[in-house]
Design a protein around this motif. Structure first.
Motif, PDB file in Angstrom:
ATOM      1  N   GLN A 150       0.830  -1.205   0.000  1.00 12.32           N
ATOM      2  CA  GLN A 150       0.000   0.000   0.000  1.00 12.32           C
ATOM      3  C   GLN A 150       0.866   1.256   0.000  1.00 12.32           C
ATOM      4  O   GLN A 150       0.626   2.195  -0.769  1.00 12.32           O
ATOM      5  CB  GLN A 150      -0.911   0.007   1.220  1.00 12.32           C
ATOM      6  CG  GLN A 150      -1.744   1.280   1.354  1.00 12.32           C
ATOM      7  CD  GLN A 150      -2.164   1.566   2.784  1.00 12.32           C
ATOM      8  OE1 GLN A 150      -2.637   0.674   3.473  1.00 12.32           O
ATOM      9  NE2 GLN A 150      -1.970   2.808   3.233  1.00 12.32           N
ATOM     10  N   HIS A 151       1.881   1.288   0.856  1.00 13.57           N
ATOM     11  CA  HIS A 151       2.746   2.470   0.934  1.00 13.57           C
ATOM     12  C   HIS A 151       3.502   2.677  -0.381  1.00 13.57           C
ATOM     13  O   HIS A 151       3.653   3.822  -0.840  1.00 13.57           O
ATOM     14  CB  HIS A 151       3.729   2.323   2.087  1.00 13.57           C
ATOM     15  CG  HIS A 151       3.074   2.272   3.442  1.00 13.57           C
ATOM     16  ND1 HIS A 151       1.993   3.061   3.767  1.00 13.57           N
ATOM     17  CD2 HIS A 151       3.343   1.520   4.555  1.00 13.57           C
ATOM     18  CE1 HIS A 151       1.622   2.812   5.013  1.00 13.57           C
ATOM     19  NE2 HIS A 151       2.409   1.877   5.508  1.00 13.57           N
ATOM     20  N   ALA A 152       3.955   1.592  -0.993  1.00 10.52           N
ATOM     21  CA  ALA A 152       4.673   1.710  -2.265  1.00 10.52           C
ATOM     22  C   ALA A 152       3.749   2.219  -3.368  1.00 10.52           C
ATOM     23  O   ALA A 152       4.134   3.057  -4.195  1.00 10.52           O
ATOM     24  CB  ALA A 152       5.273   0.362  -2.649  1.00 10.52           C
ATOM     25  N   GLN A 155       3.259   5.885  -3.276  1.00 15.68           N
ATOM     26  CA  GLN A 155       4.331   6.613  -3.948  1.00 15.68           C
ATOM     27  C   GLN A 155       4.148   6.617  -5.455  1.00 15.68           C
ATOM     28  O   GLN A 155       4.356   7.631  -6.127  1.00 15.68           O
ATOM     29  CB  GLN A 155       5.687   5.983  -3.592  1.00 15.68           C
ATOM     30  CG  GLN A 155       6.099   6.182  -2.143  1.00 15.68           C
ATOM     31  CD  GLN A 155       6.252   7.653  -1.790  1.00 15.68           C
ATOM     32  OE1 GLN A 155       6.847   8.426  -2.525  1.00 15.68           O
ATOM     33  NE2 GLN A 155       5.679   8.046  -0.651  1.00 15.68           N
ATOM     34  N   VAL A 156       3.733   5.475  -6.004  1.00 18.47           N
ATOM     35  CA  VAL A 156       3.489   5.406  -7.450  1.00 18.47           C
ATOM     36  C   VAL A 156       2.375   6.375  -7.830  1.00 18.47           C
ATOM     37  O   VAL A 156       2.480   7.108  -8.822  1.00 18.47           O
ATOM     38  CB  VAL A 156       3.107   3.960  -7.865  1.00 18.47           C
ATOM     39  CG1 VAL A 156       2.699   3.917  -9.335  1.00 18.47           C
ATOM     40  CG2 VAL A 156       4.269   3.007  -7.625  1.00 18.47           C
ATOM     41  N   ALA A 157       1.310   6.400  -7.036  1.00 18.47           N
ATOM     42  CA  ALA A 157       0.174   7.277  -7.333  1.00 18.47           C
ATOM     43  C   ALA A 157       0.551   8.749  -7.218  1.00 18.47           C
ATOM     44  O   ALA A 157       0.176   9.566  -8.065  1.00 18.47           O
ATOM     45  CB  ALA A 157      -0.986   6.951  -6.398  1.00 18.47           C
ATOM     46  N   SER A 158       1.302   9.102  -6.177  1.00 21.02           N
ATOM     47  CA  SER A 158       1.673  10.510  -5.995  1.00 21.02           C
ATOM     48  C   SER A 158       2.685  10.971  -7.031  1.00 21.02           C
ATOM     49  O   SER A 158       2.699  12.143  -7.420  1.00 21.02           O
ATOM     50  CB  SER A 158       2.221  10.736  -4.577  1.00 21.02           C
ATOM     51  OG  SER A 158       3.392   9.971  -4.363  1.00 21.02           O
ATOM     52  N   ALA A 166      -2.551   4.174 -11.850  1.00 21.13           N
ATOM     53  CA  ALA A 166      -1.823   4.327 -10.590  1.00 21.13           C
ATOM     54  C   ALA A 166      -2.795   4.668  -9.462  1.00 21.13           C
ATOM     55  O   ALA A 166      -2.692   4.119  -8.355  1.00 21.13           O
ATOM     56  CB  ALA A 166      -0.761   5.420 -10.726  1.00 21.13           C
ATOM     57  N   GLN A 167      -3.761   5.534  -9.738  1.00 23.52           N
ATOM     58  CA  GLN A 167      -4.733   5.909  -8.704  1.00 23.52           C
ATOM     59  C   GLN A 167      -5.665   4.740  -8.378  1.00 23.52           C
ATOM     60  O   GLN A 167      -5.988   4.489  -7.208  1.00 23.52           O
ATOM     61  CB  GLN A 167      -5.572   7.112  -9.172  1.00 23.52           C
ATOM     62  CG  GLN A 167      -4.777   8.275  -9.741  1.00 23.52           C
ATOM     63  CD  GLN A 167      -3.634   8.736  -8.848  1.00 23.52           C
ATOM     64  OE1 GLN A 167      -3.809   8.903  -7.646  1.00 23.52           O
ATOM     65  NE2 GLN A 167      -2.452   8.933  -9.430  1.00 23.52           N
ATOM     66  N   VAL A 168      -6.090   4.015  -9.404  1.00 27.69           N
ATOM     67  CA  VAL A 168      -7.041   2.923  -9.201  1.00 27.69           C
ATOM     68  C   VAL A 168      -6.389   1.775  -8.433  1.00 27.69           C
ATOM     69  O   VAL A 168      -6.984   1.230  -7.492  1.00 27.69           O
ATOM     70  CB  VAL A 168      -7.601   2.438 -10.556  1.00 27.69           C
ATOM     71  CG1 VAL A 168      -8.441   1.183 -10.375  1.00 27.69           C
ATOM     72  CG2 VAL A 168      -8.446   3.539 -11.200  1.00 27.69           C
ATOM     73  N   PHE A 169      -5.180   1.410  -8.796  1.00 23.02           N
ATOM     74  CA  PHE A 169      -4.504   0.320  -8.082  1.00 23.02           C
ATOM     75  C   PHE A 169      -4.132   0.733  -6.656  1.00 23.02           C
ATOM     76  O   PHE A 169      -4.131  -0.104  -5.743  1.00 23.02           O
ATOM     77  CB  PHE A 169      -3.265  -0.151  -8.853  1.00 23.02           C
ATOM     78  CG  PHE A 169      -3.583  -1.159  -9.927  1.00 23.02           C
ATOM     79  CD1 PHE A 169      -3.845  -2.484  -9.608  1.00 23.02           C
ATOM     80  CD2 PHE A 169      -3.635  -0.779 -11.259  1.00 23.02           C
ATOM     81  CE1 PHE A 169      -4.144  -3.423 -10.589  1.00 23.02           C
ATOM     82  CE2 PHE A 169      -3.934  -1.705 -12.256  1.00 23.02           C
ATOM     83  CZ  PHE A 169      -4.201  -3.027 -11.924  1.00 23.02           C
TER      84      PHE A 169
END
Length: 496
Positions: A150-152, A155-158, A166-169
């Protein structure tokens, strides 16, 4: 956008369903929604990659895996194809999230993805995040790995704010790591806040409404889930799971006719595609909904259909749970206690599935006046609870603990200890209300709060019983037992 031929929903729903038809593999579903997940692989595989991700968003894991494998064959250097194959082994909202038998295969695929070293930092982020899930299970508990993922993904989403996938996953990762004991629903609300704005911009994306339904699948947020519930089945009607998912919201709101319609369509589609787990899942929700509307004969027909299914792998939680609890629902919801006392627990199912049958048997014994025999089932549940604790499954251990105390409460009532019975059942109701259900179940087979109302009625305390039934109906609207219990309690209260 994915290049997916549109099949009208009406055509899908009108296709005949043959109960005796042998399950076999069908061509991959055609109407899955629109997904665009650009990757640095050969352009020729992009449409198939999009289609594989669309399947993944509807939890069509076997079909998604085949599609990602096709991408890998057509472009052996495509790292994200191996990411996709590895992702199909991660069933984030199911049990178990990572089937033990597939862990080695998943690790192999994620290693392949890492070795191909995609040029895009974004793709590297997706791969590195998923790799955290497949770290050695013996050394790192699943809960820790899920939080690391979740934390990783955060970072991908931000780092990629304009990237829809990226937001959906990331939203899915938030749902997967949400604690059932968090009644503030913090993760669910954060996921919904991510998904709602992009739902308006991407109205045909299958993952967005799917995960919104899961985010809103609780008593607090369920009314917000109706638009997503209605949209998802229209977006991806070729996926049995998409046809079923609206019923999670319908169940929360007590919209039984809508739930029945949803699950009849899902059951038919799953049967046609040979997806036994999804078919049984839909059948379980059907039985539940039929019972809440008093359609006992239709519920009984579903049970008879289950008996015709061969080779049920009850060790698979999804299959084992549904096939075990369906007949129990019919017996317990209708107070057929002598039948409940004769239930024989399955032998090859997971311990928390076995516990459902042991509980029903114990409940039947206690409520038919045999508390001494019910004590044996209490002991068996205690053993199953310890087995779950030893394996690290705290959630189901807590659920089995509640089931055990419910039998003890009814045994106390049968042994003429009314105060002890009420105290025990009230503690069960409070504990059960403090923990969210998991997505694989419509809810407790017989809510403890509803049982508390019934117990108070038996002790001729209708005013107190009415209050408990009202709380039960606030938690689970329009449940048959609570509705009729509340009516009876109100009548008795007014006559006093």
């Amino acid at each position: 956008m994915s290049y997916l031929r549109q099949i009208p929903l009406a055509l899908l729903l009108l296709t005949p369903c043959y109960a005796a038809q042998e399950a076999h593999n069908h061509p991959a579903p055609e109407k899955l929604g629109d997904v665009s997940f650009p990757v640095s692989c050969k352009p020729v595989v992009q449409p198939q990659f999009n289609r594989a991700v669309a399947l993944l968003h509807s939890f069509a894991y076997a079909e998604a895996q085949a599609a990602f494998q096709d991408v890998a064959v057509r472009d052996p250097s495509c790292a994200m194809a191996h990411w996709g194959i590895a992702a199909t082994y991660f069933h984030q909202l199911w049990e178990p999230a990572i089937p033990p038998a597939t862990l080695a295969s998943a690790q192999k695929e994620i290693q392949e993805a890492q070795q191909h070293k995609p040029a895009s930092m974004r793709e590297q982020g997706f791969i590195a995040a998923l790799a955290l899930v497949y770290q050695p299970a013996a050394q790192i508990p699943y809960r820790t790995r899920a939080l690391n993922y979740q934390h990783a993904m955060s970072q991908v989403a931000s780092s990629n704010p304009a990237d829809v996938e990226a937001q959906v996953f990331y939203a899915l990762a938030l749902l997967a790591s949400a604690s059932p004991r968090d009644k503030t629903h913090a993760n669910q609300k954060e996921a919904a806040a991510l998904l709602e704005p992009i739902a308006r911009a991407y109205p045909h994306h299958p993952g967005i409404p799917h995960y919104l339904v899961h985010a809103y699948d609780n008593a607090e947020l369920a009314p917000r889930g109706l638009p997503a519930a209605k949209a998802y089945a229209q977006i991806a009607p070729s996926a049995p799971h998409a046809l079923h998912m609206p019923s999670h919201i319908f169940t929360r709101l007590g919209l039984w006719d809508d739930s029945i319609t949803s699950n009849l369509a899902s059951k038919q589609a799953a049967h046609q595609q040979g997806d036994l787990g999804e078919e049984l899942h839909a059948m379980d929700y059907l039985v539940y909904a039929y019972l809440q509307t008093g359609r006992d004969s239709q519920a009984a027909k579903i049970i008879e259909q289950v008996k015709t299914l061969s080779s049920l792998k009850t060790a698979d939680f999804k299959i084992g749970y549904a096939s075990t609890v369906m007949p129990i629902r019919v017996i317990v919801e209708r107070n057929r206690w002598s039948e409940a006392a004769a239930i024989v627990p399955p032998t090859s199912a997971p311990p928390h599935v076995v516990a459902m049958a042991v509980w029903a048997r114990g409940l039947g014994l206690a409520r038919s006046g045999s508390p001494s025999q019910a004590a044996e089932e209490i002991l068996r549940l205690q053993q199953l609870e310890q087995q779950l604790l030893t394996s690290g499954d705290d959630y189901w251990a807590a659920q089995v603990n509640i089931l055990r105390r419910e039998i003890a409460a009814w045994s106390a009532e049968a042994s003429h200890q009314p105060e002890a019975a009420i105290a025990l059942m009230r503690s069960c109701a409070d504990d059960e209300d403090a923990i969210e259900k998991l997505p694989v179940t419509p809810g407790p087979i017989l809510p403890a709060r509803e049982q508390l109302g019934s117990l108070l009625l038996e002790q001729n305390q209708p005013a107190m019983a009415l209050k408990e039934f009202q709380i039960a109906l606030a938690n689970s609207p329009n449940r048959y037992g609570a509705v009729h219990g509340a009516e009876r309690a109100a009548q008795l209260s007014s006559s006093k």
